[in-house]
Write a protein that holds these residues in place. Structure first.
Motif, PDB file in Angstrom:
ATOM      1  N   GLU A  83       4.759  11.324 -52.912  1.00  0.00           N
ATOM      2  CA  GLU A  83       5.270  12.045 -51.972  1.00  0.00           C
ATOM      3  C   GLU A  83       5.406  10.445 -50.634  1.00  0.00           C
ATOM      4  OE1 GLU A  83       3.420  15.425 -50.131  1.00  0.00           O
ATOM      5  OE2 GLU A  83       5.318  16.185 -51.356  1.00  0.00           O
ATOM      6  N   ARG A  84       5.209   9.337 -51.403  1.00  0.00           N
ATOM      7  CA  ARG A  84       4.986   8.113 -50.402  1.00  0.00           C
ATOM      8  C   ARG A  84       5.996   7.703 -49.430  1.00  0.00           C
ATOM      9  NH1 ARG A  84       5.930   6.779 -55.302  1.00  0.00           N
ATOM     10  NH2 ARG A  84       7.529   5.108 -56.202  1.00  0.00           N
ATOM     11  N   ASP A  85       7.236   8.197 -50.005  1.00  0.00           N
ATOM     12  CA  ASP A  85       8.781   7.886 -49.192  1.00  0.00           C
ATOM     13  C   ASP A  85       9.316   9.085 -48.160  1.00  0.00           C
ATOM     14  OD1 ASP A  85       9.427   5.592 -51.056  1.00  0.00           O
ATOM     15  OD2 ASP A  85      10.286   6.519 -51.884  1.00  0.00           O
ATOM     16  N   TYR A  86       8.422  10.862 -48.601  1.00  0.00           N
ATOM     17  CA  TYR A  86       8.206  11.669 -46.983  1.00  0.00           C
ATOM     18  C   TYR A  86       7.100  11.023 -46.507  1.00  0.00           C
ATOM     19  CZ  TYR A  86      11.393  13.776 -50.814  1.00  0.00           C
ATOM     20  OH  TYR A  86      12.299  13.927 -51.421  1.00  0.00           O
ATOM     21  N   ASP A  87       5.940  10.555 -46.863  1.00  0.00           N
ATOM     22  CA  ASP A  87       4.743  10.310 -45.637  1.00  0.00           C
ATOM     23  C   ASP A  87       5.261   9.328 -44.489  1.00  0.00           C
ATOM     24  OD1 ASP A  87       3.204  12.343 -47.929  1.00  0.00           O
ATOM     25  OD2 ASP A  87       2.156  10.730 -48.393  1.00  0.00           O
ATOM     26  N   ARG A  88       5.900   7.830 -44.853  1.00  0.00           N
ATOM     27  CA  ARG A  88       6.495   7.331 -44.050  1.00  0.00           C
ATOM     28  C   ARG A  88       6.796   8.129 -43.631  1.00  0.00           C
ATOM     29  NH1 ARG A  88       8.700   4.080 -48.996  1.00  0.00           N
ATOM     30  NH2 ARG A  88       6.520   3.384 -49.522  1.00  0.00           N
ATOM     31  N   GLU A  89       8.235   9.232 -43.599  1.00  0.00           N
ATOM     32  CA  GLU A  89       8.340   9.859 -41.907  1.00  0.00           C
ATOM     33  C   GLU A  89       8.039  10.447 -41.336  1.00  0.00           C
ATOM     34  OE1 GLU A  89      11.926  11.710 -44.363  1.00  0.00           O
ATOM     35  OE2 GLU A  89      12.456  10.132 -45.214  1.00  0.00           O
ATOM     36  N   MET A  90       6.874  11.093 -41.232  1.00  0.00           N
ATOM     37  CA  MET A  90       5.836  12.040 -41.195  1.00  0.00           C
ATOM     38  C   MET A  90       5.017  11.142 -40.315  1.00  0.00           C
ATOM     39  SD  MET A  90       5.679  14.992 -42.552  1.00  0.00           S
ATOM     40  CE  MET A  90       4.637  14.380 -44.374  1.00  0.00           C
ATOM     41  N   PRO A  91       4.205  11.729 -38.653  1.00  0.00           N
ATOM     42  CA  PRO A  91       3.384  10.941 -37.808  1.00  0.00           C
ATOM     43  C   PRO A  91       2.274  11.118 -38.725  1.00  0.00           C
ATOM     44  CG  PRO A  91       5.280  12.158 -36.630  1.00  0.00           C
ATOM     45  CD  PRO A  91       5.771  11.921 -38.189  1.00  0.00           C
ATOM     46  N   ARG A  92       1.486  12.350 -38.913  1.00  0.00           N
ATOM     47  CA  ARG A  92       0.769  12.554 -39.840  1.00  0.00           C
ATOM     48  C   ARG A  92       0.088  12.047 -41.242  1.00  0.00           C
ATOM     49  NH1 ARG A  92      -0.659  16.312 -43.641  1.00  0.00           N
ATOM     50  NH2 ARG A  92       1.135  16.859 -44.019  1.00  0.00           N
ATOM     51  N   THR A  93       0.907  12.111 -41.630  1.00  0.00           N
ATOM     52  CA  THR A  93       1.135  10.570 -43.461  1.00  0.00           C
ATOM     53  C   THR A  93       1.584   9.917 -43.263  1.00  0.00           C
ATOM     54  OG1 THR A  93       3.092  11.463 -44.127  1.00  0.00           O
ATOM     55  CG2 THR A  93       1.267  13.402 -44.125  1.00  0.00           C
ATOM     56  N   ALA A  94       1.888   8.886 -42.339  1.00  0.00           N
ATOM     57  CA  ALA A  94       2.765   7.587 -42.317  1.00  0.00           C
ATOM     58  C   ALA A  94       1.156   6.557 -42.313  1.00  0.00           C
ATOM     59  CB  ALA A  94       3.354   7.433 -40.589  1.00  0.00           C
ATOM     60  N   ASN A  95       0.137   6.547 -41.691  1.00  0.00           N
ATOM     61  CA  ASN A  95      -0.825   5.820 -42.348  1.00  0.00           C
ATOM     62  C   ASN A  95      -1.425   5.593 -43.246  1.00  0.00           C
ATOM     63  OD1 ASN A  95      -1.857   3.408 -41.275  1.00  0.00           O
ATOM     64  ND2 ASN A  95      -2.954   4.320 -40.488  1.00  0.00           N
ATOM     65  N   ARG A  96      -0.740   6.962 -44.273  1.00  0.00           N
ATOM     66  CA  ARG A  96      -1.643   6.392 -45.415  1.00  0.00           C
ATOM     67  C   ARG A  96      -1.578   5.360 -46.607  1.00  0.00           C
ATOM     68  NH1 ARG A  96      -0.181  12.605 -47.577  1.00  0.00           N
ATOM     69  NH2 ARG A  96      -1.771  14.438 -46.050  1.00  0.00           N
ATOM     70  N   ILE A 144       3.035  19.844 -60.683  1.00  0.00           N
ATOM     71  CA  ILE A 144       3.790  21.127 -59.719  1.00  0.00           C
ATOM     72  C   ILE A 144       3.954  21.588 -58.149  1.00  0.00           C
ATOM     73  CG2 ILE A 144       3.940  23.922 -60.236  1.00  0.00           C
ATOM     74  CD1 ILE A 144       2.517  22.848 -63.000  1.00  0.00           C
ATOM     75  N   TYR A 145       3.078  21.391 -57.726  1.00  0.00           N
ATOM     76  CA  TYR A 145       3.103  22.215 -56.909  1.00  0.00           C
ATOM     77  C   TYR A 145       3.290  20.858 -55.342  1.00  0.00           C
ATOM     78  CZ  TYR A 145       1.010  21.401 -51.579  1.00  0.00           C
ATOM     79  OH  TYR A 145       0.479  21.954 -50.105  1.00  0.00           O
ATOM     80  N   THR A 146       3.715  19.451 -55.529  1.00  0.00           N
ATOM     81  CA  THR A 146       3.536  18.015 -54.984  1.00  0.00           C
ATOM     82  C   THR A 146       5.553  18.428 -54.792  1.00  0.00           C
ATOM     83  OG1 THR A 146       2.191  17.682 -55.207  1.00  0.00           O
ATOM     84  CG2 THR A 146       3.413  16.141 -54.433  1.00  0.00           C
ATOM     85  N   PRO A 147       6.273  18.289 -56.064  1.00  0.00           N
ATOM     86  CA  PRO A 147       7.557  18.795 -56.017  1.00  0.00           C
ATOM     87  C   PRO A 147       8.308  20.155 -55.335  1.00  0.00           C
ATOM     88  CG  PRO A 147       6.783  17.810 -58.117  1.00  0.00           C
ATOM     89  CD  PRO A 147       5.682  17.832 -57.734  1.00  0.00           C
ATOM     90  N   LEU A 148       6.990  20.638 -55.564  1.00  0.00           N
ATOM     91  CA  LEU A 148       8.255  22.220 -54.943  1.00  0.00           C
ATOM     92  C   LEU A 148       7.960  22.437 -53.195  1.00  0.00           C
ATOM     93  CD1 LEU A 148       6.574  24.843 -57.564  1.00  0.00           C
ATOM     94  CD2 LEU A 148       8.994  23.981 -57.254  1.00  0.00           C
ATOM     95  N   LYS A 149       7.506  21.069 -52.851  1.00  0.00           N
ATOM     96  CA  LYS A 149       7.003  21.405 -51.491  1.00  0.00           C
ATOM     97  C   LYS A 149       8.957  20.973 -50.637  1.00  0.00           C
ATOM     98  CE  LYS A 149       3.930  18.862 -50.385  1.00  0.00           C
ATOM     99  NZ  LYS A 149       2.310  17.722 -49.834  1.00  0.00           N
ATOM    100  N   ARG A 150       9.540  20.342 -51.949  1.00  0.00           N
ATOM    101  CA  ARG A 150      10.790  19.938 -51.176  1.00  0.00           C
ATOM    102  C   ARG A 150      11.784  20.770 -51.168  1.00  0.00           C
ATOM    103  NH1 ARG A 150       8.379  17.436 -48.226  1.00  0.00           N
ATOM    104  NH2 ARG A 150       7.813  15.677 -49.017  1.00  0.00           N
ATOM    105  N   SER A 151      11.195  22.237 -52.020  1.00  0.00           N
ATOM    106  CA  SER A 151      11.741  23.295 -52.580  1.00  0.00           C
ATOM    107  C   SER A 151      11.794  23.899 -51.405  1.00  0.00           C
ATOM    108  CB  SER A 151      11.665  24.005 -54.054  1.00  0.00           C
ATOM    109  OG  SER A 151      10.526  24.378 -54.068  1.00  0.00           O
ATOM    110  N   SER A 152      11.162  25.517 -51.347  1.00  0.00           N
ATOM    111  CA  SER A 152      10.499  26.135 -50.447  1.00  0.00           C
ATOM    112  C   SER A 152       9.464  26.382 -50.368  1.00  0.00           C
ATOM    113  CB  SER A 152      11.781  27.878 -51.894  1.00  0.00           C
ATOM    114  OG  SER A 152      10.332  29.028 -50.386  1.00  0.00           O
ATOM    115  N   ALA A 153       9.339  26.667 -49.109  1.00  0.00           N
ATOM    116  CA  ALA A 153       8.039  27.046 -48.735  1.00  0.00           C
ATOM    117  C   ALA A 153       6.938  27.949 -49.164  1.00  0.00           C
ATOM    118  CB  ALA A 153       8.143  26.850 -46.545  1.00  0.00           C
ATOM    119  N   LEU A 154       7.396  29.301 -49.104  1.00  0.00           N
ATOM    120  CA  LEU A 154       7.003  30.070 -50.301  1.00  0.00           C
ATOM    121  C   LEU A 154       6.710  29.722 -51.268  1.00  0.00           C
ATOM    122  CD1 LEU A 154       6.302  33.535 -49.235  1.00  0.00           C
ATOM    123  CD2 LEU A 154       8.426  34.335 -50.239  1.00  0.00           C
ATOM    124  N   VAL A 155       7.865  29.428 -51.989  1.00  0.00           N
ATOM    125  CA  VAL A 155       7.391  28.378 -53.452  1.00  0.00           C
ATOM    126  C   VAL A 155       5.749  28.299 -53.682  1.00  0.00           C
ATOM    127  CG1 VAL A 155       8.172  27.800 -55.705  1.00  0.00           C
ATOM    128  CG2 VAL A 155       9.381  29.854 -54.028  1.00  0.00           C
TER     129      VAL A 155
END
Length: 195
Positions: A83-96, A144-155
């Motif tokens: 998720e490194r590319d997505y982490d850069r975009e969110m303030p909560r995760t940008a400093n990972r 499984i969970y990590t890639p699915l976060k991009r599809s649907s919140a419920l899933v």
């Protein structure tokens, strides 16, 4: 005067080396999501204690804690690599550490691999089923969970609740050697609580 400059340079270098070590420890803690890992670890240890009752072993608890910490830390490290590319975009995760580039992808994957290998090996010392469930938890969370976060919140939440609840079964299986009603009940409670 040259001696004063030499002392200043040496003092600066010593602080710099110390700062680098502190940053490395901090980055490792961020990589394994230390607080989250401790919470997951707590649930596994408490389920072990519930299953064992007054027959639990402090040595076994320590082994379960170490193995559980390493497997959970490996899953969290792999999550950050993916998720490194997505982490850069969110303030909560940008400093990972991987998102910022303070830690390379190859270093994070190496840490994850070593932690997974040692952690699963430790869990397997209890019995093969405990090791298998630890590996299942790692794979389902990271791959499984990590890639699915991009599809649907419920899933994503539904699938993510499985590795979130597996530590409770892992704790009971570490003591009992099989999946029992107690383990399934604790798993179900944790699974539903996550929603």
């Amino acid at each position: 005067m040259e001696q004063d400059q030499a002392r200043t340079t040496t003092a600066t270098t010593q602080v710099g080396v110390f700062d680098g070590m502190v940053q490395g420890i901090t980055d490792f803690g961020l990589l394994v999501k230390f607080k989250l890992t401790l919470l997951v670890l707590y649930s596994a240890l408490m389920s072990y204690a519930i299953a064992a009752g007054d027959r639990f072993s402090w040595y076994a608890m320590a082994l379960l804690g170490l193995g559980g910490f390493l497997v959970t830390g490996a899953a969290n490290a792999l999550n950050q690599v993916l998720e490194r590319d997505y982490d850069r975009e969110m303030p909560r995760t940008a400093n990972r550490p991987v998102a910022t580039g303070r830690m390379s992808v190859s270093t994070a994957v190496l840490y994850a691999g070593i932690m997974a290998l040692v952690g699963i090996s430790i869990l397997t010392l209890f019995n093969p089923l405990t090791g298998f469930l630890g590996m299942l938890s790692l794979i389902s969370y990271a791959f499984i969970y990590t890639p699915l976060k991009r599809s649907s919140a419920l899933v994503a939440v539904t699938v993510g609740a499985i590795p979130g609840a597996l530590p409770l079964i892992i704790g009971t299986v570490a003591y009992e050697g099989v999946i029992t009603y107690t383990g399934l009940t604790l798993f179900t409670l944790q699974f539903l609580w996550q929603f």
